[in-house]
Design a protein around this motif. Sequence first.
Motif, PDB file in Angstrom:
ATOM      1  N   MET A 209       8.024  -6.607  10.183  1.00  0.00           N
ATOM      2  CA  MET A 209       7.480  -7.765   9.467  1.00  0.00           C
ATOM      3  C   MET A 209       6.161  -7.419   8.781  1.00  0.00           C
ATOM      4  SD  MET A 209       8.505 -11.216  11.589  1.00  0.00           S
ATOM      5  CE  MET A 209       7.727 -10.776  13.141  1.00  0.00           C
ATOM      6  N   ASP A 210       5.323  -6.609   9.434  1.00  0.00           N
ATOM      7  CA  ASP A 210       4.085  -6.162   8.782  1.00  0.00           C
ATOM      8  C   ASP A 210       4.400  -5.369   7.518  1.00  0.00           C
ATOM      9  OD1 ASP A 210       2.501  -7.316  10.714  1.00  0.00           O
ATOM     10  OD2 ASP A 210       2.006  -5.436  11.739  1.00  0.00           O
ATOM     11  N   THR A 211       5.401  -4.505   7.604  1.00  0.00           N
ATOM     12  CA  THR A 211       5.768  -3.659   6.462  1.00  0.00           C
ATOM     13  C   THR A 211       6.369  -4.494   5.340  1.00  0.00           C
ATOM     14  OG1 THR A 211       6.246  -1.889   8.061  1.00  0.00           O
ATOM     15  CG2 THR A 211       6.992  -1.563   5.794  1.00  0.00           C
ATOM     16  N   ILE A 212       7.196  -5.446   5.698  1.00  0.00           N
ATOM     17  CA  ILE A 212       7.764  -6.357   4.695  1.00  0.00           C
ATOM     18  C   ILE A 212       6.647  -7.102   3.969  1.00  0.00           C
ATOM     19  CG2 ILE A 212       9.061  -8.512   4.417  1.00  0.00           C
ATOM     20  CD1 ILE A 212      10.915  -7.473   6.683  1.00  0.00           C
ATOM     21  N   HIS A 213       5.683  -7.587   4.731  1.00  0.00           N
ATOM     22  CA  HIS A 213       4.553  -8.320   4.134  1.00  0.00           C
ATOM     23  C   HIS A 213       3.799  -7.426   3.146  1.00  0.00           C
ATOM     24  CE1 HIS A 213       0.430  -9.985   3.945  1.00  0.00           C
ATOM     25  NE2 HIS A 213       1.057 -11.156   4.002  1.00  0.00           N
ATOM     26  N   ALA A 214       3.568  -6.159   3.537  1.00  0.00           N
ATOM     27  CA  ALA A 214       2.845  -5.235   2.666  1.00  0.00           C
ATOM     28  C   ALA A 214       3.614  -4.977   1.378  1.00  0.00           C
ATOM     29  CB  ALA A 214       2.582  -3.919   3.403  1.00  0.00           C
ATOM     30  N   ILE A 215       4.925  -4.764   1.481  1.00  0.00           N
ATOM     31  CA  ILE A 215       5.727  -4.495   0.288  1.00  0.00           C
ATOM     32  C   ILE A 215       5.813  -5.733  -0.606  1.00  0.00           C
ATOM     33  CG2 ILE A 215       8.049  -3.909  -0.545  1.00  0.00           C
ATOM     34  CD1 ILE A 215       8.364  -2.150   1.951  1.00  0.00           C
ATOM     35  N   GLN A 216       5.971  -6.901   0.010  1.00  0.00           N
ATOM     36  CA  GLN A 216       6.015  -8.130  -0.787  1.00  0.00           C
ATOM     37  C   GLN A 216       4.712  -8.343  -1.544  1.00  0.00           C
ATOM     38  OE1 GLN A 216       7.085 -10.947   2.343  1.00  0.00           O
ATOM     39  NE2 GLN A 216       9.118 -11.218   1.431  1.00  0.00           N
ATOM     40  N   ASP A 217       3.603  -7.944  -0.937  1.00  0.00           N
ATOM     41  CA  ASP A 217       2.297  -8.119  -1.570  1.00  0.00           C
ATOM     42  C   ASP A 217       2.095  -7.131  -2.715  1.00  0.00           C
ATOM     43  OD1 ASP A 217      -0.364  -9.189  -1.824  1.00  0.00           O
ATOM     44  OD2 ASP A 217      -1.109  -7.397  -0.807  1.00  0.00           O
ATOM     45  N   LEU A 218       2.497  -5.864  -2.493  1.00  0.00           N
ATOM     46  CA  LEU A 218       2.232  -4.812  -3.475  1.00  0.00           C
ATOM     47  C   LEU A 218       3.357  -4.638  -4.494  1.00  0.00           C
ATOM     48  CD1 LEU A 218       0.789  -2.144  -0.990  1.00  0.00           C
ATOM     49  CD2 LEU A 218      -0.506  -3.522  -2.627  1.00  0.00           C
ATOM     50  N   TYR A 219       4.573  -4.963  -4.106  1.00  0.00           N
ATOM     51  CA  TYR A 219       5.734  -4.803  -4.992  1.00  0.00           C
ATOM     52  C   TYR A 219       6.561  -6.092  -4.975  1.00  0.00           C
ATOM     53  CZ  TYR A 219       4.479   0.132  -4.531  1.00  0.00           C
ATOM     54  OH  TYR A 219       3.798   1.340  -4.533  1.00  0.00           O
ATOM     55  N   PRO A 220       6.010  -7.162  -5.525  1.00  0.00           N
ATOM     56  CA  PRO A 220       6.683  -8.465  -5.452  1.00  0.00           C
ATOM     57  C   PRO A 220       8.062  -8.453  -6.090  1.00  0.00           C
ATOM     58  CG  PRO A 220       4.807  -8.514  -6.976  1.00  0.00           C
ATOM     59  CD  PRO A 220       4.726  -7.228  -6.255  1.00  0.00           C
ATOM     60  N   GLY A 221       9.002  -9.065  -5.378  1.00  0.00           N
ATOM     61  CA  GLY A 221      10.345  -9.230  -5.902  1.00  0.00           C
ATOM     62  C   GLY A 221      11.319  -8.110  -5.575  1.00  0.00           C
ATOM     63  N   VAL A 222      10.811  -6.954  -5.138  1.00  0.00           N
ATOM     64  CA  VAL A 222      11.698  -5.811  -4.902  1.00  0.00           C
ATOM     65  C   VAL A 222      12.633  -6.068  -3.720  1.00  0.00           C
ATOM     66  CG1 VAL A 222      11.805  -3.367  -4.274  1.00  0.00           C
ATOM     67  CG2 VAL A 222      10.117  -4.152  -5.941  1.00  0.00           C
ATOM     68  N   LEU A 223      12.076  -6.486  -2.599  1.00  0.00           N
ATOM     69  CA  LEU A 223      12.907  -6.740  -1.424  1.00  0.00           C
ATOM     70  C   LEU A 223      13.818  -7.939  -1.647  1.00  0.00           C
ATOM     71  CD1 LEU A 223      10.443  -6.159   1.562  1.00  0.00           C
ATOM     72  CD2 LEU A 223      12.020  -4.548   0.478  1.00  0.00           C
ATOM     73  N   GLU A 224      13.307  -8.942  -2.338  1.00  0.00           N
ATOM     74  CA  GLU A 224      14.114 -10.126  -2.614  1.00  0.00           C
ATOM     75  C   GLU A 224      15.360  -9.756  -3.424  1.00  0.00           C
ATOM     76  OE1 GLU A 224      10.094 -11.469  -1.535  1.00  0.00           O
ATOM     77  OE2 GLU A 224      10.894  -9.884  -2.808  1.00  0.00           O
ATOM     78  N   ALA A 225      15.179  -8.831  -4.377  1.00  0.00           N
ATOM     79  CA  ALA A 225      16.319  -8.391  -5.184  1.00  0.00           C
ATOM     80  C   ALA A 225      17.288  -7.542  -4.374  1.00  0.00           C
ATOM     81  CB  ALA A 225      15.818  -7.606  -6.402  1.00  0.00           C
ATOM     82  N   GLU A 226      16.755  -6.655  -3.540  1.00  0.00           N
ATOM     83  CA  GLU A 226      17.601  -5.758  -2.752  1.00  0.00           C
ATOM     84  C   GLU A 226      18.458  -6.522  -1.760  1.00  0.00           C
ATOM     85  OE1 GLU A 226      19.430  -2.545  -1.003  1.00  0.00           O
ATOM     86  OE2 GLU A 226      18.227  -2.535  -2.833  1.00  0.00           O
ATOM     87  N   TYR A 227      17.850  -7.496  -1.092  1.00  0.00           N
ATOM     88  CA  TYR A 227      18.561  -8.203  -0.026  1.00  0.00           C
ATOM     89  C   TYR A 227      19.071  -9.574  -0.460  1.00  0.00           C
ATOM     90  CZ  TYR A 227      16.593  -4.524   2.904  1.00  0.00           C
ATOM     91  OH  TYR A 227      16.255  -3.307   3.450  1.00  0.00           O
ATOM     92  N   GLU A 228      19.004  -9.831  -1.780  1.00  0.00           N
ATOM     93  CA  GLU A 228      19.519 -11.076  -2.352  1.00  0.00           C
ATOM     94  C   GLU A 228      18.954 -12.285  -1.613  1.00  0.00           C
ATOM     95  OE1 GLU A 228      23.754 -10.836  -2.446  1.00  0.00           O
ATOM     96  OE2 GLU A 228      23.790  -9.054  -3.710  1.00  0.00           O
TER      97      GLU A 228
END
Length: 288
Positions: A209-228
Amino acid sequence: MVKVQWYPGHMEKARRQMNERLRAVDLIIEVRDARIPRASRNPLLNEMASDKPRLIVLGKCDLADPEETDQWLHTLSSDGNRAIALDIQHDNNAGRRVIQNCQVLMKPLNEKKRAKGIRPRAARAMIVGVPNAGKSTLINKIAGHNIVKAADTPGVTRSLTWIHAGNSLDLLDTPGVLWPKFEDEKTGSLLAACGAINENILDLKSIAMDTIHAIQDLYPGVLEAEYESGAVNPNGMLKAIAAKRHLLLEEDKPDTKRAASLFLHEFRKAKLGRFTLERCDEESQKSL
């Protein structure tokens, strides 16, 4: 942010031995993780070896954001130090590049020796870094063959060993060493995310969850697109990962524990993209 700390007894023993051997070396080769160039820097090294020239190797650069790596290299190449980025695992020229940069760092000292009529000997370098940074693999590349055991887990090397790596360089291999207390909780979490800490002591769900938060902050939208997924918090993202990867419990309840483990695996292998979780800003430059 989850609190992480790992400093087993063999690390303290190794730190003492490293301190004792420093007088016998000419320079330091410090291997860091290009995804976390600041968190993977051991602050004890500045206390122990501030007078030694240093080659900073940003390993695993194939997993990091190349633009961010370039910025870090520019900043780290200062005060007489040199910095290079390497894909240690796959670059067949990695060893040669390290040797060439060590020769550049040693040039002033060798010129002084020649002026005194002394023939320069092979440079003696201590190779250091946090666990699982890639030191053993790099040594094998420098030596030209598999001379030390390497594995994709922390804590394989446990003792200090001299290795003859050619006519121009002798290496002192050291265990991966952390430090007794991290400056902040973020440092420990980042190290854990990148595989530098024994997973048996970790709450992987919290690290994920910490890592997800960091990626969402620095690379917005990337995880949302990957995991729909829509815009969700880290716990919601774990549920989305579980659904996307079909990690379900009874009654189709998302298995967020397995999702956390899978997510960390995919992050570490750059299956989601190349991420650098620390920016080279003014705050980061205060202690490099």
